[in-house]
Scaffold this active site. Structure first.
Site, PDB file in Angstrom:
ATOM      1  N   GLU A  12      -8.036 -14.078  16.596  1.00 37.49           N
ATOM      2  CA  GLU A  12      -6.954 -14.970  16.553  1.00 37.49           C
ATOM      3  C   GLU A  12      -6.255 -14.772  18.037  1.00 37.49           C
ATOM      4  O   GLU A  12      -5.727 -13.482  18.139  1.00 37.49           O
ATOM      5  CB  GLU A  12      -5.762 -14.688  15.538  1.00 37.49           C
TER       6      GLU A  12
ATOM      7  N   ASP B  34       7.879 -15.303  16.782  1.00 34.65           N
ATOM      8  CA  ASP B  34       7.405 -14.021  16.644  1.00 34.65           C
ATOM      9  C   ASP B  34       8.457 -13.020  16.856  1.00 34.65           C
ATOM     10  O   ASP B  34       9.533 -13.026  17.395  1.00 34.65           O
ATOM     11  CB  ASP B  34       6.709 -13.717  18.131  1.00 34.65           C
TER      12      ASP B  34
ATOM     13  N   TYR C 142      -3.173 -20.965   7.593  1.00 37.89           N
ATOM     14  CA  TYR C 142      -2.522 -19.790   8.041  1.00 37.89           C
ATOM     15  C   TYR C 142      -1.477 -19.928   6.913  1.00 37.89           C
ATOM     16  O   TYR C 142      -0.517 -20.693   7.204  1.00 37.89           O
ATOM     17  CB  TYR C 142      -1.901 -19.753   9.451  1.00 37.89           C
TER      18      TYR C 142
END
Lengths: 277, 392
Positions: free
Chosen positions: A50, A61, A176
């Site tokens: 990934e 993030d 995911y």
């Protein structure tokens, strides 16, 4: 379009284990070093890659991946340069699934179809845009598919049924699944109930669930697979170890070996147990 | 979602999947509150007895002439010193309604942070404000105000360490905390339902101003002028006038140094996705968001509310850049001639209005202008002193 993912998941199943995905940011701390780190992740036993294309405002993030994006952008990394690194890796490793993780505006700036087409040409198998939720996914997924790669979407334990159905319908390659609330980053809390999410996804015929966000120890890898994940993705733990070490590639290989080896002690899938009962 | 999430091509809800349920919950609470007379009554009560609505409409006594008449909508007189209070009180009530225990917010100059800290203190909600480390250093007085009212101010060290980075950090907090926390977003930007919700709680500005204008002038203004960063004060005063096709709507963006270092998102940006919305965005050719620049922290933002992008695309509103220099001149002019010290942000709107007024005077035309004086300049005193010198 999901040929490499399908083959990889089949091979893992045959070996009675889960898949291990390694996340690395392309261009962190520079293009050459990141290429060596990607090679090290493969050497360490990663089943799938990934790879991040850095974006200026990575809201999904945590601090570790933010810092990686910052270093990559500071080193002059652009999407075009990322494509060159990907093509180099692909030429050396024809079979490993390569997914790209970035943010919507990177794709929108080039045109989603154009961007996905360039990724496909470089040998990429899938594209995940972290800020495209199910509600907005349809036109993006269509353009990504039209380019011949798989649109990966995120599912969370709090995702309602209707949205999960859209994810199952639109997504390709793998699903995911997020291991916990919040942003990326290795932590010791995996508070959300995944087994239920995996069951709901399976019932909807979604692509295989891979758990990410916050997986950084061998114990967490095992717990994820025991809960029914087809694989796990670890990012912050790898990136942090590399950033701390003098030799990035050696550090990456060591962490990936440690985490990937934990996929081999997977118990029988829970669903199979349920059937046996 | 139950409501329309877009304004033409702009808007939407571009957030990580895990946040969608939080946005849906907020939308549902908003719709529910809209149909609840008790909510409207409580908000109205707070706006009148706590915040000080309605705010006056002031005709400039010395600027303009018999033929050229400048009106200021005095949001600077609102409790907190800016229009921010209107929608912060409303969102805090929504937060209580949803059973949230905690507020988080982003702030640039600190005005929205101060307003949120106020609401947190008033409603008994734990409050955390994310503020770029650069802005924390520049706006110590507002940091102290927030802390005095019990809020925790968290300096954000990532990126350019300004408003954009504070929004990123607030969004990150929210993805982990949405169950007990309301993100009290400060402007008409961000993902649906924020642009619609904040507009609906700010449109009281234009509603009052339109009535006041009709009472004082027996006519509508030729143009409504407001500054645009994210764009909440501008949407607040524009909305009521949108159906009045004869009234020009003019948004004033940060023109910065006039040489390309600016925050003129509609003027110089292109469509893109940031902070949850498809909107006009200052970015490079690869889609990396670039830092904006403005003398006023409140306009120092590289995106803009999606409804403004839509109003610009349809031509219903026009957006013009006003430079730092022009804004500072207007700041001084309004102080000297009218005894009103505007916020640097609002001074951008005043500057453009003065430009239009001069032109009308030269051409001998009649002109009635309505300017949203969105905030007062107290917060800008230290910076003004540094920029203009002690003698001003």
């Amino acid at each position: 379009m999901t040929r490499r993912y399908d083959a990889m998941f089949a091979a893992c199943r045959e070996e009675g284990r889960g898949a291990f995905g390694a996340f690395l940011m392309i261009g962190d701390p520079d293009l050459g070093a990141s290429e060596a780190m990607i090679e090290a992740a493969i050497a360490g036993g990663a089943d799938m890659l990934e790879l991040g294309i850095p974006f200026s405002d990575p809201v999904a993030d945590g601090p570790v991946i933010q810092a990686a994006a910052c270093r990559a952008l500071g080193a002059g990394t652009t999407p075009s340069k990322c494509l060159e690194v990907i093509a180099t890796i692909r030429a050396r490793h024809p079979d490993i699934p390569i997914g790209i993780l970035t943010y919507a505006n990177i794709a929108v700036a080039r045109g989603v179809g154009q961007f996905a087409g360039e990724l496909a040409k470089a040998g990429v198998d899938s594209l995940l845009l972290a800020d495209i939720p199910s509600l907005e996914a349809a036109p993006f997924a269509a353009a990504i598919r039209a380019a011949g790669i798989a649109p990966v979407l995120i599912a969370a334990p709090n995702t309602p049924d209707q949205a999960l159905a859209a994810i199952a319908r639109l997504a390709g390659g793998y699903t995911y699944c997020v291991a916990r609330k919040g942003v990326t980053g290795a932590k010791d809390d995996m508070e959300l109930d995944h087994t239920r999410l995996f069951e709901r996804l399976a019932a909807l015929g979604a692509p295989p669930p891979v758990l990410g966000f916050g997986i950084g120890t061998a114990a967490q890898v095992r717990a994820s697979l025991d809960a029914g994940a087809a694989g796990v993705i670890s990012g912050s733990a790898i990136v942090a170890a590399a950033a701390k070490s003098g030799d990035h590639a050696v550090a990456v290989e060591r962490v990936v070996e440690d985490l990937a080896s934990a996929t081999k002690s997977k118990r029988a899938p829970r669903q199979a147990q349920a059937c046996a009962n | 979602m139950l409501m329309q999430t877009r304004f033409g091509d702009f808007g939407g809800a571009f957030v990580p999947e895990i946040l969608l349920p939080a946005l849906e919950q907020l939308e549902a609470a908003f719709l529910d509150a809209q149909s609840d007379p008790a909510f409207a009554a409580e908000l109205e009560h707070l706006l009148t007895t706590y915040a000080g609505r309605p705010t006056p409409l002031t005709r400039c006594r010395n600027l303009g002439s018999e033929k050229v008449r400048l009106y200021l909508k005095r949001e600077d007189l609102l409790h907190g010193g800016a229009h921010k209070t209107n929608q912060v009180l409303a969102q805090a009530l929504l937060a209580k309604r949803m059973g949230k225990l905690r507020l988080i917010a982003e702030t640039g100059a600190g005005q929205h942070g101060v307003a949120t800290a106020m609401a947190g203190a008033l409603m008994g909600l734990e409050t955390r404000i994310y503020m770029g480390a650069e802005d924390v250093a520049r706006q110590q007085l507002n940091v102290f105000r927030m802390e005095l009212m019990g809020a925790e101010v968290v300096p954000v060290e990532s990126g350019g360490r300004t408003l954009k980075d504070a929004v990123n950090e607030a969004l990150r907090d929210w993805t982990a905390s949405f169950e007990d926390t309301h993100y009290l977003l400060g402007t008409v930007a961000g993902p649906h339902p924020f642009p619609t919700l904040v507009r609906d709680f700010q449109k009281v500005i234009g509603k009052e101003a339109r009535e006041q204008m009709l009472a004082m002038e027996s006519r509508l203004p030729d143009a409504v002028v407001a500054c645009v960063g994210g764009g909440s004060n501008a949407i607040g005063i524009f909305t009521e006038f949108v159906p009045d096709a004869e009234v020009a709507l003019i948004g004033c963006e940060a023109g910065g140094d006039g040489k390309g270092r600016d925050g003129a998102t509609i003027g110089h940006g292109k469509p893109g996705i940031l902070h949850g919305a498809h909107t006009m965005l200052m970015q490079d050719e690869d889609g990396q968001v670039v830092d904006s620049h403005s003398v006023s922290a409140g306009l120092d933002y590289p995106a803009v509310g999606p409804e403004h992008a839509h109003l610009a695309a349809t031509g219903r509103a026009t957006y013009v850049p006003v430079t730092d220099r022009e804004a500072l001149d207007a700041f001084r002019t309004l102080a000297r001639r009218e005894g009103i010290i505007p916020a640097f942000e609002s001074a951008h709107a005043v500057a453009h209005a003065l430009k239009l007024a001069d032109q009308a005077e030269r051409e001998g035309k009649e002109l009635v202008l309505l300017v949203n004086l969105s905030g007062r300049g107290d917060k800008d005193m230290a910076q003004a002193q540094a920029l203009l010198g002690g003698g001003a």
